[in-house]
Design an enzyme around this catalytic site. Structure first.
Site, PDB file in Angstrom:
ATOM      1  N   ARG A   1       0.575  -8.570  14.064  1.00 48.12           N
ATOM      2  CA  ARG A   1      -0.180  -7.748  13.101  1.00 48.12           C
ATOM      3  C   ARG A   1      -0.944  -8.621  12.117  1.00 48.12           C
ATOM      4  O   ARG A   1      -2.093  -8.349  11.786  1.00 48.12           O
ATOM      5  CB  ARG A   1       0.769  -6.824  12.327  1.00 48.12           C
ATOM      6  CG  ARG A   1       1.101  -5.572  13.096  1.00 48.12           C
ATOM      7  CD  ARG A   1       2.393  -4.971  12.632  1.00 48.12           C
ATOM      8  NE  ARG A   1       2.360  -4.420  11.294  1.00 48.12           N
ATOM      9  CZ  ARG A   1       3.446  -4.208  10.553  1.00 48.12           C
ATOM     10  NH1 ARG A   1       4.629  -4.512  11.006  1.00 48.12           N
ATOM     11  NH2 ARG A   1       3.334  -3.677   9.363  1.00 48.12           N
TER      12      ARG A   1
ATOM     13  N   LYS B   1       0.842  -1.220   0.000  1.00 51.17           N
ATOM     14  CA  LYS B   1       0.000   0.000   0.000  1.00 51.17           C
ATOM     15  C   LYS B   1       0.870   1.260   0.000  1.00 51.17           C
ATOM     16  O   LYS B   1       0.667   2.171  -0.790  1.00 51.17           O
ATOM     17  CB  LYS B   1      -0.920   0.011   1.236  1.00 51.17           C
ATOM     18  CG  LYS B   1      -1.822  -1.204   1.358  1.00 51.17           C
ATOM     19  CD  LYS B   1      -2.720  -1.125   2.579  1.00 51.17           C
ATOM     20  CE  LYS B   1      -2.007  -1.092   3.909  1.00 51.17           C
ATOM     21  NZ  LYS B   1      -1.239  -2.320   4.235  1.00 51.17           N
TER      22      LYS B   1
ATOM     23  N   ARG C   1      -9.834  -0.232   8.547  1.00 56.09           N
ATOM     24  CA  ARG C   1      -9.209  -1.504   8.898  1.00 56.09           C
ATOM     25  C   ARG C   1     -10.222  -2.489   9.463  1.00 56.09           C
ATOM     26  O   ARG C   1      -9.896  -3.635   9.717  1.00 56.09           O
ATOM     27  CB  ARG C   1      -8.180  -1.295   9.997  1.00 56.09           C
ATOM     28  CG  ARG C   1      -6.845  -0.805   9.567  1.00 56.09           C
ATOM     29  CD  ARG C   1      -6.030  -1.913   8.967  1.00 56.09           C
ATOM     30  NE  ARG C   1      -4.675  -1.960   9.447  1.00 56.09           N
ATOM     31  CZ  ARG C   1      -3.734  -1.075   9.149  1.00 56.09           C
ATOM     32  NH1 ARG C   1      -4.001  -0.044   8.409  1.00 56.09           N
ATOM     33  NH2 ARG C   1      -2.514  -1.226   9.598  1.00 56.09           N
TER      34      ARG C   1
ATOM     35  N   ARG D   1      11.324  -0.126  10.665  1.00 53.04           N
ATOM     36  CA  ARG D   1      10.225   0.237  11.549  1.00 53.04           C
ATOM     37  C   ARG D   1      10.233  -0.642  12.786  1.00 53.04           C
ATOM     38  O   ARG D   1      10.476  -1.836  12.702  1.00 53.04           O
ATOM     39  CB  ARG D   1       8.885   0.092  10.806  1.00 53.04           C
ATOM     40  CG  ARG D   1       8.466   1.364  10.116  1.00 53.04           C
ATOM     41  CD  ARG D   1       7.251   1.206   9.246  1.00 53.04           C
ATOM     42  NE  ARG D   1       6.122   0.491   9.822  1.00 53.04           N
ATOM     43  CZ  ARG D   1       4.961   0.323   9.180  1.00 53.04           C
ATOM     44  NH1 ARG D   1       4.794   0.840   7.983  1.00 53.04           N
ATOM     45  NH2 ARG D   1       3.977  -0.342   9.735  1.00 53.04           N
TER      46      ARG D   1
ATOM     47  N   ARG E   1      12.151  -5.001   4.920  1.00 51.35           N
ATOM     48  CA  ARG E   1      11.749  -3.626   4.545  1.00 51.35           C
ATOM     49  C   ARG E   1      12.637  -2.578   5.230  1.00 51.35           C
ATOM     50  O   ARG E   1      12.988  -2.712   6.399  1.00 51.35           O
ATOM     51  CB  ARG E   1      10.292  -3.371   4.941  1.00 51.35           C
ATOM     52  CG  ARG E   1       9.912  -1.891   4.783  1.00 51.35           C
ATOM     53  CD  ARG E   1       8.441  -1.667   4.848  1.00 51.35           C
ATOM     54  NE  ARG E   1       7.867  -2.006   6.140  1.00 51.35           N
ATOM     55  CZ  ARG E   1       6.572  -1.908   6.408  1.00 51.35           C
ATOM     56  NH1 ARG E   1       5.737  -1.491   5.476  1.00 51.35           N
ATOM     57  NH2 ARG E   1       6.113  -2.243   7.592  1.00 51.35           N
TER      58      ARG E   1
END
Ligand code: AP5
Ligand code: MG
Length: 229
Positions: A180, A22, A97, A169, A136
Site C-alpha cells: 500500500r 484520516k 487517490r 484489518r 491498529r
C-alpha cells in the site's frame, strides 16, 4: 445543474498516506462541519462484507494493497454523493487517490455548481505510518479506530463507543502494508499537487497527539474550538 436556490455544497477532502489518521479524524471533523463522513475504504469494506459485485471485485485489489480500478471507485463515490444526506456536502476520506479521481470529482462537482472547498493533508513520515498500521485495531461494528500503542480502548478488545469486538484489518498485514505504501504515496503526491495548483491545499503535522491534530485541522477550516453539535 443545481437549481439557483439550492444551498452550496461544502466538500472537504482529507488527504494522507495509509495510517496518517484520516479515519481517526474524519468523524470528528465531519461532525463539526455538519456533513457526512464518506470513506471509499469503508464503502469497499461494506461491499466486501455484503458480497456485492463491487465487493467481490474490490476484494481482489484490497487484499494485495492495490488501488481498486478508477471506473469502479469513481462510480461508487459518485453514487454515494448523490444520496440525500450529501446534498449539503461531504467530508471525503481516501478519495481522491490519484489525479484521474481528482479530475472526475472536479467535473461532478462543477455539474452541481460546486468545487472542493479545502483539502487537508495530514503529513506523517512513511516509517511512522508502518508502525501505526501494525498496531491498529478497528471495531467490527462501525470501524472506530484504536491503536495498541498510541490510542488503546478503555477495555481491551472492546470498542469504547459501541462495545463491539476489536479486530485487525486484513490489509494491515506487514506485506500488504508495504505494498500500500509503495503504490499509494506517489499518486497521493499527484493529488496534493492538483489541489495545490487550485489553491485549496493545507498541510497539517500528523505527528502530534490526536487532539492536537484535530485542533489544527479545525483551525485550517476556520472552525476553531466550536463545540460539536
Ligand atoms: P482505506 O481504508 O482508505 O485505507 P488507507 O488509505 O490505506 O488508510 P487507512 O484507513 O489505513 O489509514 P487512516 O489514514 O484512516 O488512519 P487511521 O485513522 O486508521 O483504503 C483501503 C483500501 O481500499 C485501499 O488499499 C484500496 O485497495 C481501496 N481503496 C480505498 N479508497 C480507494 C480509492 N479512492 N481508489 C482506489 N482504491 C481505494 O489511523 C491509523 C492508526 O494510527 C490507528 O491505529 C490510529 O489509532 C493511529 N493514530 C491516528 N492518529 C494518530 C496520532 N496523531 N498519533 C498516534 N497514532 C495515531
Ligand atoms: Mg481509514
Amino acid at each position: 445543474m443545481t437549481p439557483a436556490d439550492a444551498r452550496p455544497m461544502k466538500v472537504v477532502v482529507l488527504l494522507g498516506g495509509p495510517g496518517s489518521g484520516k479515519g481517526t479524524q474524519a468523524p470528528i471533523i465531519a461532525k463539526h462541519l455538519g456533513v457526512p463522513h464518506v470513506a471509499t475504504g469503508d464503502l469497499f469494506r461494506a461491499a466486501v462484507r455484503d458480497g456485492s459485485p463491487v465487493g467481490l471485485e474490490a476484494r481482489h485489489y484490497m487484499e494485495r494493497g492495490q488501488l481498486v480500478p478508477d471506473d469502479i471507485t469513481i462510480a461508487m463515490l459518485l453514487d454515494r454523493l448523490s444520496a440525500d444526506d450529501a446534498a449539503d456536502g461531504v467530508l471525503l476520506d481516501g478519495f481522491p487517490r490519484n489525479r484521474a479521481q481528482a479530475e472526475a470529482l472536479d467535473v461532478a462537482l462543477a455539474e452541481r455548481g460546486a468545487a472542493v472547498a479545502s483539502t487537508l493533508d495530514i503529513e506523517v513520515p512513511a516509517e511512522e505510518l508502518v508502525r501505526r498500521l501494525s498496531s491498529r485495531w478497528v471495531c467490527s461494528e462501525a470501524g472506530h479506530v484504536y491503536n495498541a500503542l498510541t490510542n488503546p480502548p478503555r477495555e481491551a478488545g472492546r470498542c469504547d463507543l459501541d462495545g463491539s469486538e476489536l479486530i485487525q484489518r486484513e490489509d494491515d498485514q506487514p506485506e500488504t502494508v508495504r505494498a500500500r505504501m509503495a503504490l499509494t504515496l506517489s499518486s497521493l503526491a499527484d493529488v496534493a499537487e492538483h489541489y495545490r495548483t487550485l489553491g485549496v491545499l493545507r498541510a497539517v503535522d500528523g505527528q502530534q497527539s490526536i487532539d492536537q491534530v484535530t485542533q489544527d485541522l479545525l483551525a485550517e477550516l476556520a472552525i476553531g474550538d466550536a463545540p460539536a453539535g
